[in-house]
Design a protein around this motif. Structure first.
Motif, PDB file in Angstrom:
ATOM      1  N   ALA A 371     -65.394   4.989  -4.047  1.00 52.26           N
ATOM      2  CA  ALA A 371     -64.719   6.031  -4.818  1.00 52.26           C
ATOM      3  C   ALA A 371     -63.230   5.926  -4.554  1.00 52.26           C
ATOM      4  O   ALA A 371     -62.811   5.358  -3.539  1.00 52.26           O
ATOM      5  CB  ALA A 371     -65.219   7.400  -4.370  1.00 52.26           C
ATOM      6  N   VAL A 372     -62.448   6.461  -5.478  1.00 55.20           N
ATOM      7  CA  VAL A 372     -61.011   6.577  -5.237  1.00 55.20           C
ATOM      8  C   VAL A 372     -60.820   7.820  -4.374  1.00 55.20           C
ATOM      9  O   VAL A 372     -61.317   8.892  -4.708  1.00 55.20           O
ATOM     10  CB  VAL A 372     -60.220   6.699  -6.560  1.00 55.20           C
ATOM     11  CG1 VAL A 372     -58.735   6.900  -6.285  1.00 55.20           C
ATOM     12  CG2 VAL A 372     -60.435   5.464  -7.414  1.00 55.20           C
ATOM     13  N   VAL A 373     -60.145   7.662  -3.234  1.00 57.78           N
ATOM     14  CA  VAL A 373     -60.007   8.771  -2.293  1.00 57.78           C
ATOM     15  C   VAL A 373     -58.558   8.902  -1.815  1.00 57.78           C
ATOM     16  O   VAL A 373     -57.771   7.962  -1.933  1.00 57.78           O
ATOM     17  CB  VAL A 373     -60.927   8.584  -1.052  1.00 57.78           C
ATOM     18  CG1 VAL A 373     -62.388   8.637  -1.439  1.00 57.78           C
ATOM     19  CG2 VAL A 373     -60.600   7.298  -0.315  1.00 57.78           C
ATOM     20  N   GLY A 374     -58.252  10.068  -1.260  1.00 60.52           N
ATOM     21  CA  GLY A 374     -56.936  10.285  -0.666  1.00 60.52           C
ATOM     22  C   GLY A 374     -56.237  11.475  -1.286  1.00 60.52           C
ATOM     23  O   GLY A 374     -56.586  11.904  -2.395  1.00 60.52           O
ATOM     24  N   LEU A 375     -55.248  12.001  -0.566  1.00 57.45           N
ATOM     25  CA  LEU A 375     -54.473  13.109  -1.121  1.00 57.45           C
ATOM     26  C   LEU A 375     -53.015  12.682  -1.292  1.00 57.45           C
ATOM     27  O   LEU A 375     -52.513  12.616  -2.404  1.00 57.45           O
ATOM     28  CB  LEU A 375     -54.596  14.348  -0.215  1.00 57.45           C
ATOM     29  CG  LEU A 375     -53.910  15.608  -0.731  1.00 57.45           C
ATOM     30  CD1 LEU A 375     -54.345  15.944  -2.147  1.00 57.45           C
ATOM     31  CD2 LEU A 375     -54.200  16.791   0.185  1.00 57.45           C
TER      32      LEU A 375
END
Ligand code: HEM
Length: 388
Positions: A371-375
């Motif tokens: 998945a694309v993750v991060g903030l």
């Protein structure tokens, strides 16, 4: 006042899966909201028009905010400079990144780097494109441009990630900054004595108001350029691949018509902005919308939210390579607009074309969990693929 972590259900640098639901709610209910940011309270700005007006007005919204954030580990860089000082220092390196400078031998070097990396796994029939390709490819390119003979990419990658992740682990960030200087010192020294045709030679011999940049100024430039040139672009290439691999009809279209590679990259920049925030600080009392901000207030423009603002883009959560959304703000806006945007696009285009040429029937591993993750920064955590 809510914490950023609570709003998004995860820490600033952690693997937040989907910030977009929160962004949408904030754009609707409280588009300028005072939140507890990692280092101090500040105003989070989530609508496209507001984000652009903040980034456009460099006099009212100063970049000195970065001195209290990333500047603590990078040292003083153009990211935190305003006005004439910013122009003078940006001009030293800007010519190295204009489209004309990216002609000559560079496209061939970038292409050869991509193919060399693909050679290492092309016969396997499977790969994790994050660990085996995207993470290292842009670092190798920026190291070549700067003129740093990086032998140990893995170590460098770690320092680079620790530097930009310093809000999460300050000790690691400072350690990485120090180690980077230790590594770079003899290389900078030798460039001072004997200039070559690379960017480090430009930096060590640049004339700013009649004097050379100090060693500390050169190190700060390098502490900015190495991560800015690698940690961002690897995320873009990963997210473009993720978008296409999860929208297979668009992948096939791009494979068949390579003129669609560039619009696919542009749409990926909008859809999953690799850098999600740009920091500013007010230089006088002002208002954004109907919210009053005092002088000296930290402001965080949410680039990733602006790019998905329904007031600006129709059906913004949909990935659509036909959208032609070239007014996205993934590279920022105004005088701090990303210096490396042309290079990032060139690298991403070269990488996409090379992967599509070399890996027939490229598809996500059916058992893949990615998945694309991060903030603060976003990209796929892994890209297990099969091909051939
Ligand atoms: C997809 C890849 C990239 C993305 C998404 C990205 C994003 C950004 C953003 C949002 C800014 C504006 C920051 C602000 O306004 O405070 C910026 C500035 C900057 N970027 Fe990039 N960047 C990318 C690639 C690169 C590359 C390849 C380089 C290589 C040199 C680079 C060098 C810089 C520099 C030096 C600045 C500071 C410019 C200034 O303050 O005047 N970036 N980037």
């Amino acid at each position: 006042m809510p914490d950023l972590d609570t709003l998004f259900g995860g820490h600033f640098m952690s693997e937040v899966a989907n910030p977009y639901v929160t962004y949408a709610a904030l754009r609707q209910r409280e588009p300028v909201i005072l939140v507890n940011l990692p280092l101090a309270p500040g105003y989070l700005v989530t609508r496209y028009a507001d984000a652009v007006s903040v980034l456009k007005d460099a006099a009212l919204f100063s970049s000195r905010a970065n001195a209290k954030g990333i500047g603590l580990v990078m040292g003083k860089t153009i990211l935190e400079m305003d006005g004439k000082e910013h122009t003078r220092h940006r001009n030293i390196v800007s010519t190295a990144f204009v489209p004309k400078a990216l002609q000559g031998e560079l496209p061939a070097v970038i292409e050869a780097t991509a193919h060399e990396m693909i050679d290492a796994f092309v016969r396997d029939g499977h790969a994790d494109l994050v660990t085996q390709f995207t993470r290292t490819f842009p670092l190798r390119v920026i190291a070549h441009i700067i003129g740093v003979p990086i032998e140990d990419y893995e170590t460098f990658k770690r320092w680079s990630l620790d530097l930009i992740g310093f809000a999460d682990d300050p000790a690691k960030g400072f350690e990485a900054a120090a180690k980077l200087v230790e590594y770079l010192r003899p290389i900078v020294d030798s460039h001072r004595v004997e200039p070559r045709g690379d960017l480090l030679s430009t930096l060590t011999h640049a004339d700013v108001d009649g004097h050379r940049l100090t060693d500390e100024e050169v190190y700060s430039f390098l502490r900015l350029l190495l991560p800015a040139g690698s940690d961002t672009t690897y995320r873009l290439i990963g997210s473009t691949l993720f978008a296409l691999l999860t929208h297979t009809e668009q992948l096939e279209e791009v494979r068949a018509n390579r003129a669609a590679v560039a619009p696919a990259i542009e749409e990926a920049l909008r859809w999953e902005a690799p850098v999600q925030f740009a920091a500013r600080e007010t230089t006088a009392p002002t208002t954004i919308g109907d919210v009053e901000l005092p002088e000296g207030a930290p402001v965080l423009t949410a680039i990733g939210s602006a790019n998905r603002d329904e007031r600006h883009y129709q059906d913004p959560d949909r990935f659509d390579i036909h959208r032609r959304a070239d007014d996205h703000v993934a590279f920022g806006f105004g005088r701090h607009f990303c210096l490396g945007s042309h290079l990032a696009r060139l690298e991403a285009t070269t990488a996409l074309n090379a992967l599509l040429d070399r890996l027939p029937h490229l598809r996500l591993d059916p058992s893949a969990d990615c998945a694309v993750v991060g903030l603060a920064f976003r990209s796929p955590n892994r890209l297990p693929v099969r091909f051939g």
